[in-house]
Write an enzyme that holds these catalytic residues in place. Structure first.
Site, PDB file in Angstrom:
ATOM      1  N   SER A  54      76.300   2.990  22.014  1.00 59.45           N
ATOM      2  CA  SER A  54      76.692   2.123  20.905  1.00 59.45           C
ATOM      3  C   SER A  54      77.199   2.902  19.704  1.00 59.45           C
ATOM      4  CB  SER A  54      75.498   1.242  20.487  1.00 59.45           C
ATOM      5  OG  SER A  54      75.113   0.399  21.540  1.00 59.45           O
ATOM      6  N   HIS A  84      73.650   2.374  15.972  1.00 56.36           N
ATOM      7  CA  HIS A  84      74.759   1.458  15.700  1.00 56.36           C
ATOM      8  C   HIS A  84      75.305   1.685  14.290  1.00 56.36           C
ATOM      9  CE1 HIS A  84      72.408  -0.374  18.911  1.00 56.36           C
ATOM     10  NE2 HIS A  84      73.442  -1.176  19.207  1.00 56.36           N
TER      11      HIS A  84
END
Length: 435
Positions: free
Chosen positions: A309, A374
């Protein structure tokens, strides 16, 4: 002045170097000479003066009859030996030899001639054009001249093959300026193909399938008691094993985690790599991956981290930010709807990661993987990533913002390294035991 020949300089222009190499090839008979490419022929026309002067400077001899003829022709374009050509004479070249170039490249040449307020064209700008290496000053000239061009847009051209339509589609998906889209359309050769994103995706899927067979679980693999024993994921107790800051991207929490990451990095990463090249896109991706694991080690110190991610969010956030910053120029279809869908998918994936992080762990006292990767990827995307995507075919070393954001990134990496060395012991944290 007189008849004395000039002494050779320590550093010569690109034209002098090119012509000195060409001197060695002239021993071929006329019937053996290979046909000259359009770009090479244009360089020869534009740089006849430099060819003549270089022969004299390099050989230190009087001009031959052929060289005198070349000098006579060169004086038509550059009578004062300045290394420049007037825009009027440049336009005469366009009228006589423009049919030898791609029509879109001819438009760029016209834009260059139209935009030059000094009434002359520099040889280096011409070489930059023919070599697909455009400087900042040359880019500004092209953009100003492009405002005076009224030719048909690339999207209106008909009779294209399937591959040409695909290249045109990629150009409209990623580039905000028509002149850049035409430039990319003419110069893209699919050699090399977008190998980085395809390769990284295949490796991620292969590792996931292998782990699925070993653990006998494909959904929420992260909940398996043996999941943390893998040597690839990042674990706070094993942070001295430096490879884990990169290899954690090959471990995913489950098929739902892998699926969304793979879809996003293929739909966004492959077109970006086709336009900007593997070197730049892989840099953004890897920088996001490293920033993600380091962000976890600083902000969520007791948690492991898995998944790609960080790299995916770096690419997607850079692409979305580039669209927003060039909203009027981006001509991709349904861009508002597609941005909304991308943001919803990213928010869903981020929400899943937050939920999983605070869900009761399957291997206490170690928590489930962190979601901070993230956010690290997003920060790389909206800084370094945006600078790269906004400077298609431009030298990043000439961009002030590039150096600013790169310095901030390097400072963060160094800070995180020292944090990992000293902060854990100084804060006296109770880390989960090694798997």
């Amino acid at each position: 002045m007189g008849d004395k020949l000039p002494e050779p300089h320590a550093s010569s222009s690109p034209a002098v170097a090119a012509s000195s190499e060409a001197e060695e090839i002239e021993v071929l008979d006329s019937e053996d000479v290979l046909p000259m490419a359009a770009e090479d022929h244009w360089k020869a026309l534009f740089d006849q003066r430099a060819s003549c002067s270089s022969r004299q400077a390099l050989n230190g001899e009087e001009s031959s009859w052929e060289e005198a003829q070349v000098r006579k022709q060169a004086e038509m374009f550059d009578p004062d030996n300045t290394g420049y050509i007037s825009t009027e004479k440049f336009r005469s070249l366009l009228q006589r030899h423009g049919s030898e170039l791609d029509p879109h490249k001819l438009e760029v040449l016209l834009a260059l001639a139209d935009s030059n307020s000094e009434g002359r064209i520099c040889y280096q700008d011409f070489v930059n054009l023919m070599s697909n290496k455009r400087s900042n000053s040359f880019r500004q000239a092209i953009l100003q001249g492009n405002r005076r061009l009224c030719s048909k847009a690339l999207l209106e051209e008909t009779g294209l093959s399937l591959s040409q339509r695909l290249i045109r589609h990629v150009a409209y998906e990623t580039l905000p300026r028509e002149i850049d889209r035409k430039w990319y359309y003419d110069s893209y050769s699919c050699c090399p193909p977008p190998w980085f994103m395809i390769t990284i995706t295949i490796v991620e899927v292969a590792f996931f399938l292998y782990n699925g067979v070993v653990l006998d679980r494909f959904v929420l693999q992260v909940s398996h008691p043996l999941y943390l024993k893998n040597a690839l994921l990042y674990h706070p107790q094993l942070r001295a094993q430096a490879w884990r800051y990169l290899t954690y991207i090959f471990m995913h929490a489950g098929i739902e985690h892998l699926g969304l990451n793979v879809v996003l990095q293929l739909l966004v990463g492959v077109p970006l790599e086709m336009v900007h090249g593997a070197a730049r896109i892989s840099f953004v991706y890897v920088a996001g991956v490293v920033a993600g694991s380091l962000a976890v080690s600083v902000a969520d110190m007791t948690a492991p981290v898995v998944g790609s991610s960080g790299g995916v969010y770096a690419l997607v956030s850079a692409h979305l930010a580039n669209i927003v910053m060039n909203w009027s120029g981006m001509k991709c279809q349904f861009k508002l709807l597609r941005m909304a869908v991308a943001l919803i998918c990213m928010s869903f994936e981020f929400g899943r990661a937050v939920w999983l992080r605070f869900h009761p762990s399957a291997y206490p006292p170690c928590p489930h993987p962190s979601f901070m990767a993230h956010l690290g990827g997003v920060m790389v995307g909206i800084t370094l990533g945006v600078i790269i995507l906004r400077n298609y075919e431009q030298r990043l070393l000439d961009q002030t913002l590039w150096w600013i954001f790169l310095s901030i990134y390097v400072i963060f990496v160094l800070f995180a390294i020292f944090w990992n060395i000293f902060a854990y012991s100084l804060l006296d944290l109770k880390l989960p035991p090694p798997p």
